[in-house]
Design an enzyme around this catalytic site. Structure first.
Site, mmCIF file in Angstrom:
data_model
loop_
_atom_site.group_PDB
_atom_site.id
_atom_site.type_symbol
_atom_site.label_atom_id
_atom_site.label_comp_id
_atom_site.label_asym_id
_atom_site.label_seq_id
_atom_site.Cartn_x
_atom_site.Cartn_y
_atom_site.Cartn_z
ATOM 1 C CD GLU A 171 0.016 -5.594 6.728
ATOM 2 O OE1 GLU A 171 0.209 -5.597 5.488
ATOM 3 O OE2 GLU A 171 0.898 -5.299 7.545
ATOM 4 C CD GLU B 90 4.145 -8.394 5.173
ATOM 5 O OE1 GLU B 90 4.998 -7.782 4.498
ATOM 6 O OE2 GLU B 90 2.960 -8.499 4.813
HETATM 7 C C1 BG6 Z 1 2.659 -5.423 3.708
HETATM 8 C C2 BG6 Z 1 3.346 -4.519 4.698
HETATM 9 O O1 BG6 Z 1 3.654 -6.128 3.055
HETATM 10 O O2 BG6 Z 1 1.963 -4.867 2.655
HETATM 11 C C3 BG6 Z 1 2.974 -3.068 4.610
HETATM 12 O O3 BG6 Z 1 3.231 -4.983 6.009
HETATM 13 C C4 BG6 Z 1 2.754 -2.664 3.170
HETATM 14 O O4 BG6 Z 1 3.958 -2.307 5.240
HETATM 15 C C5 BG6 Z 1 1.610 -3.501 2.601
HETATM 16 O O5 BG6 Z 1 2.539 -1.300 2.998
HETATM 17 C C6 BG6 Z 1 1.242 -3.183 1.165
HETATM 18 O O6 BG6 Z 1 2.323 -3.346 0.313
HETATM 19 P P1 BG6 Z 1 2.968 -2.138 -0.503
HETATM 20 O O7 BG6 Z 1 4.305 -2.625 -0.899
HETATM 21 O O8 BG6 Z 1 2.071 -1.899 -1.662
HETATM 22 O O9 BG6 Z 1 3.020 -0.974 0.421
#
Ligand code: BG6
Length: 461
Positions: free
Chosen positions: A364, A165
């Protein structure tokens, strides 16, 4: 009941990142997170910093054993640049080499293929002091670091990722104040984005020169589809601009080797073009990726602007569109993100139709929920909401695959509860619960569900 069967050899696993699980233990140079937390601990939920996190540094064996137990055949983690090279550009630390070798060997010995990401939001502090991604010197230091990783681990790691990202450090660090260095400056943000892309292309070039047998290299992008409020031409234009800024700005150079003309024209018109050197664009053109990781959590809904921005306000991406809250939308209230499962299908169809059906996977997807102990029953967190979330996304992914999209796998965010940057441990995302006092790991109901999905290569519903 319908059966959702996935292609043979589908990747089932999860993803994580160094700063979010390792803990800053062992010998390690500071990165921007260690530093920012020291400076402003009140910016982090409940004042929890990155020192310990989920202690993967000491518990990787136990964790990898659990990954196997829940059916993982692949796992993505990141190398901490400031652990491997304490100051980012000097000597390689041998303890770190041992640690990552152990993690890779442990995964392989359990039949789990490691996917290794080189950069997940964690700029070494010494590199940030030199200007971070604004500096060409730092771009070169990153490329050196990438080469070192290919040499050290390329005999066993076959799936490499340059950045996770890359737009998030641009947004967080240079536009919206949720990453260090907390700058608000659109022009500098664009320079950071461009230099990051340059570092990516240079790392791809270094990878090709390293001649890693059967190796592939890619990038992971959070492709957040931009949906217009309506078909009104003003709304359509707003959505098109949001898409140029937040998706095509990385997707096009990574996959097609060039920036969209409309984006370049728009930036030129507003005097926002980044500085580039002769040869930069050729380099990007020559070094396209082999595969793409898609992170998907939420859609982006936009509409035409309703008011002129204040003349004294700094120019921001929102100068060109407004965010739109669609009435009736389904929300994850803890994270404040809309849940729109079909988005995952729309992304894949777009990749098929407009990006040569590039090999890709969901790198993800997951759901962060606050106060999960509420759902503890019979010693297990009954996270049916997470199962539903994953299942509904998988159904749309399955449809995309049926229609010929080149999707190779699905990684949940994330294996175990981890440290979510400024949200720290507010929202829990893991298939495995982590007790922060004892570091005890306990499988949640979703872990058992994922295990059966991986074992049956699909599910019935
Ligand atoms: C993604 C990232 O944006 O989302 C992670 O690659 C991140 O590092 C995940 O933890 C979830 O988002 P957040 O901000 O709730 O941790």
């Amino acid at each position: 009941m319908a059966r959702y069967e996935f292609p043979k050899g589908f990747w089932w696993g999860s993803a994580t990142s160094a700063t979010q699980i390792e803990g800053a233990t062992g010998k390690k140079g500071k990165n921007i997170w260690d530093y920012w937390y020291e400076k402003e601990p009140y910016r982090f939920f409940d004042g929890v910093g990155p020192q310990v996190t989920s202690d993967f540094y000491n518990r990787y064996k136990e964790d990898i054993k659990l990954m196997k137990e829940i059916g993982h055949n692949t796992f993505r983690f990141s190398i901490s640049w400031s652990r491997l090279i304490l100051d980012g550009d000097g000597k390689v630390d041998q303890d770190a080499v041992r640690f990552y070798n152990n993690v890779i060997d442990e995964l392989l010995s359990r039949g789990i293929e490691p996917f290794v990401n080189l950069y997940h939001f964690d700029m070494p502090l010494q590199m940030q002091k030199k200007g971070g991604w604004e500096s060409r010197e730092v771009v070169d230091a990153y490329v050196r670091y990438a080469k070192i990783c290919f040499e050290l681990f390329g005999d066993r790691v076959k799936r490499w990722i340059t950045h996770n990202e890359p737009i998030v450090p641009v947004e967080g660090g240079y536009l919206y104040d949720f990453h260090y260095p907390n700058v608000v400056d659109f022009k500098r943000a664009i320079q950071v984005a461009f230099n990051t892309m340059l570092s990516h292309a240079k790392a791809v070039e270094a990878f090709r020169n390293a001649g890693i047998k059967n190796g592939k290299i890619g990038i992971i992008l959070n492709l957040t589809p931009s949906y217009p409020r309506s078909d009104n031409p003003a709304d359509l234009k707003a959505a098109e601009i949001a898409d140029l800024f937040f998706n095509k700005s990385f997707l096009d150079p990574a996959v097609k080797g060039e920036y969209p003309k409309k984006l370049v024209d728009l930036l030129r018109e507003h005097n926002l073009l980044p500085q580039a050197k002769d040869g930069d664009l050729e380099l990007i053109k020559k070094n396209k990726i082999d595969f793409l990781g898609v992170n998907y959590y939420q859609p982006r809904r936009v509409k035409a602007k309703s008011c002129m921005p204040h003349p004294d306000a700094p120019i921001m991406p929102e100068h060109f569109f407004d965010y739109y809250e669609m009435p009736g939308r389904k929300m994850n209230p803890y994270r404040g993100w809309e849940i729109y499962e079909k988005g995952i299908y729309d992304i894949m169809v777009n990749l098929k139709q407009n990006y040569g059906n590039i090999e890709c996977y969901v790198s993800e997807n997951g759901m962060g929920v606050q106060d999960e102990e509420r759902f503890l029953k019979d010693g297990m967190i009954q996270d049916d909401y997470r199962i539903d979330f994953i299942k509904e996304h998988l159904k749309w992914l399955h449809k995309a695959i049926q229609e010929g999209c080149n999707v190779k796998g699905y990684h949940v965010w994330t294996f175990m509860d981890n440290w979510s940057w400024i949200n720290a441990y507010k929202n829990r995302y893991g298939l495995v619960a982590v007790d922060l006092k004892t570091q005890k790991r306990t499988l949640k109901k979703s872990a058992y569900w994922m295990k059966s999905v991986a074992e049956q290569n699909g599910f019935e519903d």
